[in-house]
Write a protein that holds these residues in place. Sequence first.
Motif, PDB file in Angstrom:
ATOM      1  N   SER A 185       0.822  -1.219   0.000  1.00 19.27           N
ATOM      2  CA  SER A 185       0.000   0.000   0.000  1.00 19.27           C
ATOM      3  C   SER A 185       0.846   1.254   0.000  1.00 19.27           C
ATOM      4  N   ARG A 186       1.944   1.231   0.721  1.00 15.86           N
ATOM      5  CA  ARG A 186       2.779   2.428   0.799  1.00 15.86           C
ATOM      6  C   ARG A 186       3.438   2.740  -0.544  1.00 15.86           C
ATOM      7  N   LYS A 187       3.658   1.732  -1.348  1.00 15.66           N
ATOM      8  CA  LYS A 187       4.179   1.970  -2.697  1.00 15.66           C
ATOM      9  C   LYS A 187       3.095   2.574  -3.594  1.00 15.66           C
ATOM     10  N   LEU A 188       1.847   2.160  -3.354  1.00 19.69           N
ATOM     11  CA  LEU A 188       0.735   2.682  -4.165  1.00 19.69           C
ATOM     12  C   LEU A 188       0.429   4.137  -3.857  1.00 19.69           C
ATOM     13  N   LYS A 189       0.803   4.579  -2.684  1.00 19.12           N
ATOM     14  CA  LYS A 189       0.433   5.926  -2.229  1.00 19.12           C
ATOM     15  C   LYS A 189       0.886   6.999  -3.214  1.00 19.12           C
ATOM     16  N   SER A 190       2.089   6.863  -3.741  1.00 20.19           N
ATOM     17  CA  SER A 190       2.596   7.846  -4.690  1.00 20.19           C
ATOM     18  C   SER A 190       2.212   7.527  -6.120  1.00 20.19           C
ATOM     19  N   LEU A 191       2.043   6.248  -6.427  1.00 19.58           N
ATOM     20  CA  LEU A 191       1.799   5.839  -7.805  1.00 19.58           C
ATOM     21  C   LEU A 191       0.339   5.932  -8.230  1.00 19.58           C
ATOM     22  N   LEU A 192      -0.578   5.463  -7.382  1.00 17.63           N
ATOM     23  CA  LEU A 192      -1.973   5.353  -7.778  1.00 17.63           C
ATOM     24  C   LEU A 192      -2.594   6.679  -8.224  1.00 17.63           C
ATOM     25  N   PRO A 193      -2.334   7.807  -7.547  1.00 16.34           N
ATOM     26  CA  PRO A 193      -2.917   9.068  -8.018  1.00 16.34           C
ATOM     27  C   PRO A 193      -2.554   9.405  -9.459  1.00 16.34           C
ATOM     28  N   HIS A 194      -1.331   9.078  -9.872  1.00 19.34           N
ATOM     29  CA  HIS A 194      -0.906   9.396 -11.228  1.00 19.34           C
ATOM     30  C   HIS A 194      -1.522   8.439 -12.245  1.00 19.34           C
ATOM     31  N   VAL A 195      -1.672   7.183 -11.852  1.00 22.12           N
ATOM     32  CA  VAL A 195      -2.307   6.217 -12.754  1.00 22.12           C
ATOM     33  C   VAL A 195      -3.760   6.619 -13.011  1.00 22.12           C
ATOM     34  N   VAL A 196      -4.481   6.942 -11.938  1.00 26.19           N
ATOM     35  CA  VAL A 196      -5.891   7.312 -12.082  1.00 26.19           C
ATOM     36  C   VAL A 196      -6.031   8.617 -12.852  1.00 26.19           C
ATOM     37  N   ASP A 197      -5.237   9.622 -12.494  1.00 22.64           N
ATOM     38  CA  ASP A 197      -5.338  10.910 -13.170  1.00 22.64           C
ATOM     39  C   ASP A 197      -4.961  10.772 -14.647  1.00 22.64           C
ATOM     40  N   GLY A 198      -3.988   9.914 -14.930  1.00 20.05           N
ATOM     41  CA  GLY A 198      -3.610   9.685 -16.314  1.00 20.05           C
ATOM     42  C   GLY A 198      -4.743   9.084 -17.124  1.00 20.05           C
ATOM     43  N   ARG A 199      -5.497   8.159 -16.519  1.00 20.53           N
ATOM     44  CA  ARG A 199      -6.632   7.558 -17.222  1.00 20.53           C
ATOM     45  C   ARG A 199      -7.735   8.585 -17.469  1.00 20.53           C
ATOM     46  N   ALA A 200      -7.926   9.479 -16.498  1.00 22.52           N
ATOM     47  CA  ALA A 200      -8.916  10.533 -16.702  1.00 22.52           C
ATOM     48  C   ALA A 200      -8.479  11.458 -17.831  1.00 22.52           C
ATOM     49  N   GLN A 201      -7.184  11.809 -17.855  1.00 20.23           N
ATOM     50  CA  GLN A 201      -6.665  12.687 -18.894  1.00 20.23           C
ATOM     51  C   GLN A 201      -6.718  12.019 -20.266  1.00 20.23           C
ATOM     52  N   ASP A 202      -6.507  10.713 -20.299  1.00 20.87           N
ATOM     53  CA  ASP A 202      -6.603   9.990 -21.567  1.00 20.87           C
ATOM     54  C   ASP A 202      -8.011  10.082 -22.149  1.00 20.87           C
ATOM     55  N   LYS A 203      -8.991  10.149 -21.265  1.00 24.29           N
ATOM     56  CA  LYS A 203     -10.381  10.250 -21.721  1.00 24.29           C
ATOM     57  C   LYS A 203     -10.695  11.656 -22.205  1.00 24.29           C
ATOM     58  N   SER A 204     -10.234  12.640 -21.444  1.00 28.20           N
ATOM     59  CA  SER A 204     -10.446  14.037 -21.822  1.00 28.20           C
ATOM     60  C   SER A 204      -9.482  14.902 -21.031  1.00 28.20           C
ATOM     61  N   LEU A 205      -8.856  15.859 -21.692  1.00 28.57           N
ATOM     62  CA  LEU A 205      -7.895  16.728 -21.015  1.00 28.57           C
ATOM     63  C   LEU A 205      -8.549  17.560 -19.920  1.00 28.57           C
ATOM     64  N   SER A 206      -9.861  17.691 -19.979  1.00 27.28           N
ATOM     65  CA  SER A 206     -10.559  18.502 -18.978  1.00 27.28           C
ATOM     66  C   SER A 206     -10.868  17.708 -17.713  1.00 27.28           C
ATOM     67  N   LEU A 207     -10.657  16.393 -17.749  1.00 23.40           N
ATOM     68  CA  LEU A 207     -10.986  15.553 -16.603  1.00 23.40           C
ATOM     69  C   LEU A 207      -9.788  15.399 -15.679  1.00 23.40           C
ATOM     70  N   ARG A 208     -10.082  15.408 -14.380  1.00 20.16           N
ATOM     71  CA  ARG A 208      -9.029  15.205 -13.380  1.00 20.16           C
ATOM     72  C   ARG A 208      -9.562  14.350 -12.256  1.00 20.16           C
ATOM     73  N   GLN A 209      -8.720  13.467 -11.761  1.00 17.98           N
ATOM     74  CA  GLN A 209      -9.085  12.690 -10.578  1.00 17.98           C
ATOM     75  C   GLN A 209      -7.817  12.155  -9.944  1.00 17.98           C
ATOM     76  N   GLN A 210      -7.566  12.545  -8.719  1.00 21.69           N
ATOM     77  CA  GLN A 210      -6.385  12.086  -8.000  1.00 21.69           C
ATOM     78  C   GLN A 210      -6.802  11.467  -6.675  1.00 21.69           C
ATOM     79  N   PRO A 211      -6.647  10.168  -6.548  1.00 20.54           N
ATOM     80  CA  PRO A 211      -7.006   9.505  -5.290  1.00 20.54           C
ATOM     81  C   PRO A 211      -6.153   9.997  -4.122  1.00 20.54           C
TER      82      PRO A 211
END
Length: 562
Positions: A220-246
């Motif tokens: 989990s501690r490794k995911l703490k820094s990585l997961l926000p970028h993975v999720v936000d990247g998927r939102a950006q891939d869908k639309s540049l106007s979308l943002r989501q950072q866990p």
Amino acid sequence: MKRAALLIGLDNASQFPPLKAAVSGAKSVGEWLAAEGYQTTLLTDENGGAVAVHDVKAALKSIVEKGDTEKLVVYFAGHGLLNGLSELWLLSDAAHDIDQVIDVSRNVEAARTCGVKSVVIISDACRLLPGTVSQSRTSGAMIFPAMNDYSVDVEVDRFFATRPGMAALEISSGQGAGSSDRERYVGIFTEALRDIHIDPDATLIGPVTIEGKASVGVLSRKLKSLLPHVVDGRAQDKSLSLRQQPQLVLECGDDGYVARPTTSKGGIARKSASQLYRHTASLSLNRSILNDFSIPVPLRDEASFRDFRDRARPPFALLGKTVGATIIGKPVASAFSPDVEVGVVKSGRITQLRVRDDIVSIISVVARFEDGTGAVIGIVPKHHTTVMVEPFGISNVLFEFAAQDWDGKLGLVLDYGAMASEIATAANFGMFPESREDAQAFASSSAHFNNPTLTLYAVMGLVEVGLRSKISSLTDKMAWSKSSALFDLCLHLGSWSVDAGPFCPLLSQTWAFLENDMKNLPDNIVEAGRYRQASLWTTFTAEGMDLIERAREAGELQWQQS
């Protein structure tokens, strides 16, 4: 010992817009964890069904009371709100019945006595501010049974799909037109959390113990820094106007995990963790003072972070010269104190509240703003209180020495303002605390300051990550707290002085503890607590202020804890 998971998925919550991926998300996570060896319980509103608080309570009770669970995952996908520091999950009838809401924050505390060593709460829900008065007064139900098992040091990890004030997104999965409408949508966060366990980067994997046996897990501690970028990247891939950072709030050690890594037939191309970490910068507090305590802020959030921080920091020119208070941001319509005479001097959006300089205990001042909202201000002996108010409520409160007590402390006054605004901003952005280490680092670094604001923020951080037991060692060093103590400190310490004040919590977080830790707070004050704005510091709605006025008429503002 076994692992168990409770999965809740609600596409519909009364009058709220229907979702398309909550039920499917809960079912997907349930299948994943079942394959991992978890014993799963699924609650959804599929096929016109409904889920009520008693259903969730019964399901958790059946898991916890057996006493044979080492890890418990509680997953929720559905509508959510953020009311102050209270995370709220809306069940099927939430729009018509305010008791059909789950308060995640209160249940985090309840989980600490459930006897399960590791509790993981995963929330794929929005964290938007309440949109109506009825939503703003919503408090939540308790779902964890009262086990009162203090023999286990329970670690409660929280995986939030998004940052405070933001939405949790659903996107099309790209499946063909032959699929049903719901099957063609996925929750970005849920999908990413599952996918990151498939063929994960080797840097994410480490040794764990599962049901008494050595194994490996995605840490989990490794995911703490990585997961926000993975999720936000998927939102950006869908639309540049979308943002989501866990946001991940972790209490676990280095061996904390949700599941083991799995493999896919063809493998999944993925950036390495080291590639993704580079997107994070640190906005650091005064390092010579706070021993390298820093707050990591994603680069794309720097501008909004700095803007909020600057607004939350009191202008030096307005720092108090006398014992009293200054309110900045909203014009004050009226103010009174049940303790002393209050003088009110108004100048646009700045209001001075003047009391005599020789007060010897903390006093309460009730200030009502021109828009009908208001707050209870605490004035500490020999200090001036500066209150920074935004449209959504109070963002920061700074207690600093009154001018006649500066005597060479001017540099400290300036540092207090900088540090308090930084922590206030981080807390408002959901960036503090994000782990026990964060909370302890700040508490340790701020302990040598004799300042009520920094003490309250340190206490807030310790409480948020389940370290209330550390508060007494912190406050023992605070000279100002020897003769009198702020309400919030008294409640968490369980030690009340006759001079304690003000008459209700200053921090929104503290209201969640009233039910268990206090029994004789007057009903009008308790009820006013249900009418609060979504702010870090207690800010009442107009209805809440009406209840405070009713408490005044009933002579309840000078109550004492027995």
